[in-house]
Every structure is written in structure tokens, then in C-alpha cells.
Enzyme design. Structure first.
Site, PDB file in Angstrom:
ATOM      1  N   ARG A  15       0.814  -1.214   0.000  1.00  0.00           N
ATOM      2  CA  ARG A  15       0.000   0.000   0.000  1.00  0.00           C
ATOM      3  C   ARG A  15       0.850   1.268   0.000  1.00  0.00           C
ATOM      4  NH1 ARG A  15      -4.052  -1.010   4.739  1.00  0.00           N
ATOM      5  NH2 ARG A  15      -2.027  -1.685   5.454  1.00  0.00           N
TER       6      ARG A  15
ATOM      7  N   LYS B 226      14.141 -26.462   5.822  1.00  0.00           N
ATOM      8  CA  LYS B 226      15.348 -26.647   6.635  1.00  0.00           C
ATOM      9  C   LYS B 226      16.141 -27.828   6.099  1.00  0.00           C
ATOM     10  CE  LYS B 226      13.390 -24.834  10.923  1.00  0.00           C
ATOM     11  NZ  LYS B 226      14.199 -23.770  11.465  1.00  0.00           N
TER      12      LYS B 226
ATOM     13  N   GLU C 290      11.654 -24.182  22.288  1.00  0.00           N
ATOM     14  CA  GLU C 290      12.202 -22.845  21.999  1.00  0.00           C
ATOM     15  C   GLU C 290      12.533 -22.153  23.305  1.00  0.00           C
ATOM     16  OE1 GLU C 290      10.481 -20.812  18.361  1.00  0.00           O
ATOM     17  OE2 GLU C 290       8.711 -21.733  19.248  1.00  0.00           O
TER      18      GLU C 290
ATOM     19  N   HIS D 287       4.339 -27.324  11.624  1.00  0.00           N
ATOM     20  CA  HIS D 287       5.739 -27.767  11.658  1.00  0.00           C
ATOM     21  C   HIS D 287       5.904 -29.172  12.249  1.00  0.00           C
ATOM     22  CE1 HIS D 287       6.211 -23.667  10.643  1.00  0.00           C
ATOM     23  NE2 HIS D 287       6.308 -23.176  11.854  1.00  0.00           N
TER      24      HIS D 287
HETATM   25  C1  BG6 Z   1       6.957 -19.998  13.389  1.00  0.00           C
HETATM   26  C2  BG6 Z   1       6.127 -19.772  14.617  1.00  0.00           C
HETATM   27  O1  BG6 Z   1       6.179 -20.571  12.376  1.00  0.00           O
HETATM   28  O2  BG6 Z   1       8.041 -20.862  13.706  1.00  0.00           O
HETATM   29  C3  BG6 Z   1       6.965 -19.215  15.743  1.00  0.00           C
HETATM   30  O3  BG6 Z   1       5.060 -18.881  14.326  1.00  0.00           O
HETATM   31  C4  BG6 Z   1       8.183 -20.066  15.990  1.00  0.00           C
HETATM   32  O4  BG6 Z   1       6.197 -19.082  16.936  1.00  0.00           O
HETATM   33  C5  BG6 Z   1       8.918 -20.355  14.694  1.00  0.00           C
HETATM   34  O5  BG6 Z   1       9.022 -19.385  16.894  1.00  0.00           O
HETATM   35  C6  BG6 Z   1      10.024 -21.379  14.902  1.00  0.00           C
HETATM   36  O6  BG6 Z   1      10.821 -21.448  13.755  1.00  0.00           O
HETATM   37  P1  BG6 Z   1      12.364 -21.843  13.846  1.00  0.00           P
HETATM   38  O7  BG6 Z   1      12.799 -21.883  12.417  1.00  0.00           O
HETATM   39  O8  BG6 Z   1      13.027 -20.787  14.647  1.00  0.00           O
HETATM   40  O9  BG6 Z   1      12.414 -23.180  14.521  1.00  0.00           O
END
Ligand code: BG6
Length: 483
Positions: free
Chosen positions: A51, A182, A216, A240
Site C-alpha cells: 500500500r 530446513k 524454543e 511444523h
Molecule cells: C513460526 C512460529 O512458524 O516458527 C513461531 O510462528 C516459531 O512461533 C517459529 O518461533 C520457529 O521457527 P524456527 O525456524 O526458529 O524453529
């Protein structure tokens, strides 16, 4: 070893949301790295569309600043940046109106494949894809790229799929799950299907259980509003973790081609059984180890959104009947660790008396950080004094095994180049996404009707106590979350 570069044809790539965070942080830096690697042919064009009232020069200045912010100085020599910026252009486009579309069409060339990357919220997918088609920008060879959240549940995912399919055929739609980009996730397929060693034992006859962990250490800071409506189940498991489970459990496809691979993944998702409440644990982190709590960043101070979830999943087919898949993911845990641990069964009969405590074999595939494979083996403890056994790791870290010079490409680099190449193998098909939602919806409905409240866990810990109990109950334990 030096990574091989596979050439691509020159292209036109339009990035809707080209001024947004993902574009500046990931997409453009990834394209730049591919440019440095020599993979972006001279006649290619990257056109930002958003935009903001910018022109080409303004956009180039913005992206130059983004490259400065998100790349190390050594990775962005000024002359290379200047060359890369020559490929960039910009058009201000109103996704919901008529402005800008004719100008954008005028910039696209008939002899180049066009890819449209929708780096925008899903509420705009329908508007943009419809206009691309109605205003004559999309051709039968064009590709459209979309990214999560691909729906909030099965109904909304179906709705998004049908909006996209009004204007694009399935073989033109590239749904990104960045985990599939990955290197180590792809390596899982190489490991399973390019080595004869594993296939004969890759089943419930030999495998006791499988643990898939995506831990994480970061929290939800800055993303509280999004996360509160999503939670770990929708944010990580439906996409994932599901992909990791599929690649671990699927049957060997006949070819490494998009539909053969995706057909097999779909069968795994469809074989997933409904999960009872007794096999689900949800958690939410509270302040601990000097870190804030989830609720400090959530939109709703009484939020019952889960920042951690553990599930005992069951893949009901001949290969896996009786082998539980324990899934676990959470934010603000002790360390950042993603791994798949294949726990083998014990030997059928031990010939050694008084050998001491002994562990059965385990194959650990570390996805990040420190990618590699460890096989836990039992050997004789060295020295005289009888047959004492001990458990040792056979370790392979990819970075060491492959030697210096191997750059680990970011997931987006690989995936964007696959779009340009027209290879859908590492992208999710519509039916796959819907099947994953159908399973996730059942899990969410189960805890909703049980009025489950997430158990609190300390920031910086290994997650809620109940998740330990989930495995103890079965006589098993989680692997430690250690960096
Ligand atoms: C994202 C999520 O899809 O993947 C995040 O929305 C998460 O919450 C991230 O932190 C993790 O990705 P990676 O590549 O850091 O393992």
C-alpha cells in the site's frame, strides 16, 4: 565440500506485502544470499507491491536498510548490494481496490514465469488472487505463494483453499511451511530413503517409541496478540510438528516427486487417531529464571492459551500400530532444541549376566541447533574385570562431517528458489493442510470440552510436570532439553 548451485531461469517475482516485516527480515535477505551465490539470473526482477506510496528508488532504499539490519557486514559487500538492488522495483497496489494493478501488469514480461508471493495476512489471499486473475496478471504458468496461518481451523482452511482455487490450479499454489525448507528436515528423507540400514527396522516391531521435540527458549514477546489467538497447537503442531511426524512416519514414496511425497504424507495424517484428554498436556509459562511470564505479553491477562503442548499421538497403520509418537513443543523452555528421537526396543534376550543398567539403542536426529545424528549404542566398558556394558554415542555433526565451506542455506532461500524452479515437493498440498486441521481441531475440541486449563511452568524450565507424567505413566521419559 562446496554447495552446488543449480541454475534457474530468469523470472519475475512480485512480493505482496513487500514492505512488511517478513519481506524485510527474511524474503529479501534470502533472495540477496541467492544472488551472492550466483543463482539469480541477470534478467530477473523482484517487484515489491504494497500500500505504501513509494517508488522504485524509495523501495530500493528501504531494502538496502533491511539488508544492513538483517545481514552481517561481511555478508553484504556494498558493490554486490548495489548490483542486487538493480533488480528491485516497486508498485503501490491496493489489494482491495483497483489502484496499481494496471501498472503492475505493465511491469511483468510475457516471456518470464511470474511468481506472486503473498506475504500478507490470509484475509487478503482471496482479494489478491482474484485480482491477479481478473486483471490478467496471472497466466497458467504463474505461481502463487502463501504462508501460515493457513486457516485457524478446518473450516477456515477450506475457505482459504477454495478462495485460492478460484483463480489458481493446485499445481500453481505453493504453501510454505518453512520447516520443510530446513536442510536437516530434508535430510530426514535422505537418511530414511537413501540408506538401506534403517528401513528394515523402521517399524513398530523394532521401534519402541518416537519423541519429536521442538523446544524454543524465546517467549512470545511482541507477538502476544497473534499468539493468544493461536497457541502452540495452531502455531507449531498443526504445521511444523505435523511435517516432522509425516516425514518420520511415511511410507517410502515411489519417487522424490511432489505428489508421490505428498500422497504419503497425507496417508500418515489420515491415519492419526483422535487423541483423548488423558494424552494431551497443555502448559503456559509463568515468570521464572529472571524471565517474564506468558501473561505479561498476552492480550488477555487471564489468557488460557497454551505456550506448551505435549501429545501422545497414534498412527494407526501396519507400520506403526503400538508405537506411540510423543510430540512436545513450547516457548520459553530451558533451551532451543529441535530433534526427533527414535527409541528402539531392547534386545529380545540378554546373554550377559549382571551387566548393570543398560539402555536400548536410540537414533537422535538433531534438527537445530548443531544439526547432526547420534546413534546411542551399547559397548563393552574398556578394561579387564568381566563383561561390563556401557552406553556410548556414535556422533555425527553435519558441519564437521561435511567440512568447512558448506553454507547452511536459510529455509526461505531454498523454498523461494523451488518456487522459481516450479518444484512443489517441499510445499504443502491443500488436502494435506485440511487433513492436519481436521486432526488438530479434534485435539482442540477435546480440551475445550474438558474445560482444560494449561498447567503453569517456570520460564526456563523443561515444561509442565504433567508432561513428564504423560511418559512416566507408560514407563518412559522425555529426553532432556539441553542446549
Ligand atoms: C513460526 C512460529 O512458524 O516458527 C513461531 O510462528 C516459531 O512461533 C517459529 O518461533 C520457529 O521457527 P524456527 O525456524 O526458529 O524453529
Amino acid at each position: 565440500m562446496v554447495a552446488r548451485i543449480i541454475p534457474v531461469e530468469s523470472f519475475d517475482l512480485v512480493i505482496f506485502g513487500g514492505t512488511g516485516d517478513l519481506a524485510r527480515r527474511k524474503i529479501l535477505p534470502s533472495l540477496f544470499r541467492r544472488f551472492v551465490a550466483g543463482q539469480i539470473p541477470d534478467a530477473s526482477r523482484i517487484i515489491g507491491a504494497a500500500r505504501s506510496d513509494l517508488d522504485g528508488a524509495g523501495y530500493r532504499t528501504m531494502i538496502e536498510a533491511a539488508l544492513t539490519e538483517f545481514l552481517e557486514p561481511a555478508d553484504r559487500p556494498a558493490d554486490v548490494v548495489a548490483d542486487f538492488l538493480k533488480h528491485l522495483d516497486y508498485v503501490a497496489v491496493d489489494a482491495k481496490g483497483d489502484d496499481g494493478w494496471d501498472e503492475l501488469r505493465g511491469k511483468l514480461r510475457d516471456d518470464k514465469i511470474r511468481s506472486f508471493y503473498l506475504s500478507v495476512g490470509p484475509s487478503l489471499f482471496g482479494d489478491i488472487s482474484r485480482r491477479l486473475s481478473q486483471k490478467g496478471l496471472a497466466t497458467p504458468e504463474s505461481r502463487i505463494v502463501v504462508e501460515k496461518p493457513l486457516g485457524h481451523d478446518l473450516a477456515s482452511a477450506r475457505d482459504l483453499n477454495s478462495q485460492l482455487s478460484e483463480s489458481f490450479a493446485e499445481n500453481q499454489i505453493y504453501r510454505i511451511d518453512h520447516y520443510l525448507g530446513k536442510e536437516t528436515v530434508q535430510n530426514l528423507m535422505a537418511l530414511r530413503f537413501a540408506n538401506a540400514l534403517f528401513e528394515p527396522v523402521w517399524n513398530s516391531q523394532h521401534i519402541d517409541s518416537i519423541q519429536i521435540t521442538v523446544a524454543e527458549s524465546i517467549g512470545v514477546k511482541g507477538r502476544g496478540a497473534y499468539y493468544d489467538r493461536s497457541g502452540a497447537m495452531r502455531d507449531m503442531v498443526q504445521n511444523h510438528m505435523m511435517q516432522l511426524l509425516c516425514l518420520t512416519a511415511m511410507e517410502p514414496p515411489s519417487h522424490f516427486d511432489p505428489d508421490a511425497v505428498r500422497d504419503e504424507k497425507l496417508k500418515v495424517i489420515r491415519a492419526l487417531q483422535p487423541v483423548p484428554m488423558t494424552d494431551i498436556v497443555r502448559g503456559q509459562y509463568r515468570a521464572g529464571n529472571g524471565e517474564d511470564s506468558y501473561r505479561d505479553h498476552a492480550e488477555n491477562q487471564d489468557s488460557t492459551t497454551e505456550s506448551f503442548v505435549a501429545i501422545k499421538a497414534e498412527v494407526a497403520n501396519w507400520r506403526w500400530a503400538g508405537t506411540p509418537f510423543y510430540l512436545r513443543t513450547g516457548k520459553r523452555l530451558r533451551a532451543r532444541v529441535s530433534e526427533i528421537a527414535i527409541q528402539f526396543k531392547d534386545v529380545p534376550h540378554s546373554i550377559f549376566d549382571g551387566e548393570g543398567p543398560r539402555k536400548s539403542n536410540a537414533l537422535i536426529i538433531r534438527l537445530q541447533p548443531d544439526e547432526g545424528i547420534t546413534l546411542r549404542m551399547t559397548i563393552k566398558e574398556p578394561g579387564p574385570g568381566g563383561m561390563r556394558l556401557t552406553d556410548v554415542p556414535l556422533d555425527m555433526t553435519f558441519a564437521e562431517a561435511l567440512g568447512p565451506g558448506v553454507e547452511t542455506a536459510d529455509a526461505y532461500e531454498r523454498l523461494i528458489m523451488d518456487v522459481v524452479r516450479g518444484n512443489q515437493t517441499l510445499f504443502m498440498r491443500g488436502d494435506e493442510v485440511e487433513a492436519a486441521w481436521a486432526w488438530a481441531d479434534q485435539v482442540i475440541a477435546t480440551w475445550t470440552s474438558a474445560k482444560d486449563v494449561p498447567q503453569q511452568y517456570d520460564a526456563g524450565s523443561s515444561g509442565p510436570e504433567d508432561s513428564l507424567a504423560l511418559l512416566h505413566r507408560d514407563g518412559r521419559r522425555w529426553r532432556d532439553i539441553n542446549s
